[in-house]
Design an enzyme around this catalytic site. Sequence first.
Site, PDB file in Angstrom:
ATOM      1  N   LYS A   1      -8.852  -0.777   0.924  1.00 48.73           N
ATOM      2  CA  LYS A   1      -9.932  -1.214   1.804  1.00 48.73           C
ATOM      3  C   LYS A   1     -10.749  -2.250   1.056  1.00 48.73           C
ATOM      4  O   LYS A   1     -11.362  -1.941   0.026  1.00 48.73           O
ATOM      5  CB  LYS A   1     -10.827  -0.039   2.236  1.00 48.73           C
ATOM      6  CG  LYS A   1     -10.299   0.717   3.440  1.00 48.73           C
ATOM      7  CD  LYS A   1     -10.218  -0.172   4.658  1.00 48.73           C
ATOM      8  CE  LYS A   1      -9.318   0.430   5.714  1.00 48.73           C
ATOM      9  NZ  LYS A   1      -9.029  -0.541   6.782  1.00 48.73           N
TER      10      LYS A   1
ATOM     11  N   GLU B   1       0.812  -1.229   0.000  1.00 56.40           N
ATOM     12  CA  GLU B   1       0.000   0.000   0.000  1.00 56.40           C
ATOM     13  C   GLU B   1       0.840   1.272   0.000  1.00 56.40           C
ATOM     14  O   GLU B   1       1.700   1.469   0.868  1.00 56.40           O
ATOM     15  CB  GLU B   1      -0.935   0.015   1.213  1.00 56.40           C
ATOM     16  CG  GLU B   1      -1.864   1.219   1.240  1.00 56.40           C
ATOM     17  CD  GLU B   1      -2.944   1.130   2.309  1.00 56.40           C
ATOM     18  OE1 GLU B   1      -3.755   2.074   2.412  1.00 56.40           O
ATOM     19  OE2 GLU B   1      -2.987   0.115   3.035  1.00 56.40           O
TER      20      GLU B   1
END
Length: 486
Positions: free
Chosen positions: A305, A288
């Site tokens: 997410k 990420e």
Amino acid sequence: MPGPIPLSYSTSSTEYFERIRSLGGAWLLDSGKPDSERGRFDILVAQPAFRVRYAQGVTQILAGTANEAWSINEHNTRFTQTHPELAQLLHHYSETSLSATKPFNLLKSLYLLLAQRQSTHEEIPFYSGFVGYFGYDLGRTLETLPQHAANELHIPDMEVGYYQWAIIVDHEKQKASLVAHDQFPESSLKQLADLICSSDNKSKSIRFKITQAFASNTQEDQYHQRLKQINEYIHAGDCYQVNFAHRFRAEYEGDPWQGYKTLRAAAPTPFSAYHDTDRGAILSLSPERFVMCDETGKVTTQPIKGTRPRDNNPEIDNAYINDLITSEKDRAENVMIVDLLRNDISKTCIAGSVKAQKLFDVEHYKNVHHLVSTVIGQLQPQQTPIDLLEHCFPGGSITGAPKIRAMEIIDELESHRRHIYCGSIGYICNSGRMDTSITIRTLLAEDNAMYTWAGGGIVADSVSSAEYQETFDKINNLLKALETDA
């Protein structure tokens, strides 16, 4: 700038890292090539001129590769001579305990003194500047938070070095080079090139072995009870989402670097990193990005997410992908964090420039599928990359919303502090370019114990058993790789 000096290209930068590791303060910012599908550059640095450390309420400048305060000696005399305006600042911060000084403020002051906007281009993302980590608990210098979670580890909340040269490996162009600040002596750069190219300079290490298997600090029934408490907070209107995690601990012997090489083969990711600390090492296999800023001030953040496991059966794997894409719960969770990050980067970006460029892209990794969105903006001319980092820290994708209340609940319900987990690793180049990760899928080695964390975003319609299983889906490949390799 002197150079760049061409080096031989390899699909893996691990051998170059082994040749500079003994110089001290070395970092490998690793794109995970050749197995990772994303990422372009590997950035390797060592021999920092100085380090900025924040630990136990004290912000301090330390010498480059030893645990003493900054002092004028043979190692750094040349640096202070070429940067005389720094001498007073360096001595001031090394000789006094400055508990009231915010670490981001000191870092910004140093950046403004050192940044020269040396000409660069996209093929050289970094030539000199700051490289290091920002632990999750550095957020306590930005907000007043409770102190319920146990604080038993010794790693500083922040340690960032200032580096005058770097090895840049460009996997897209399939070339490698040694680059440096334009005031770095060309003769010294050539000496470095000789050292880097010498096969005799490869550092020796001891085989890594897990001696006691990983175990969580939270039993399953405790996990479900804490998610029940989060659900009560959500229904009471305290928050919309809380990122809750539990910690795993194992014991090991040998060299963590060997463990990192095992992990990068098992879980190649575009924001991986390795760094030796005073008492162990940081091993990060993060997929990420946190925040990125280029020389023109274009800002990008890419929160993750939504997660589903991978399966060797293509039909089952495609079913997981379809389930992720169509999940109202995961899409709603993703949008919550996109809105939070839009708000965070708006604090330093030009009004009207912040927008969601992409929503709900699916990215594929060896063990999981992730739902990823992209938010962009344009940095205000008077703001620096460090301002951007500070106003977004810690990342909203690993706190929850609203951020401060979510962080308070995290401290209440997680048994131990996060330290390196859910902080950030990255670089801030003198050119104004910055790129940072969110340190998920990250392990901390300290005093022959290995720690890692796994968590997920909890919302009103979260299913406790599914959330619990998801934490294992995220890190099982890391834990099993280390335990099997033992």
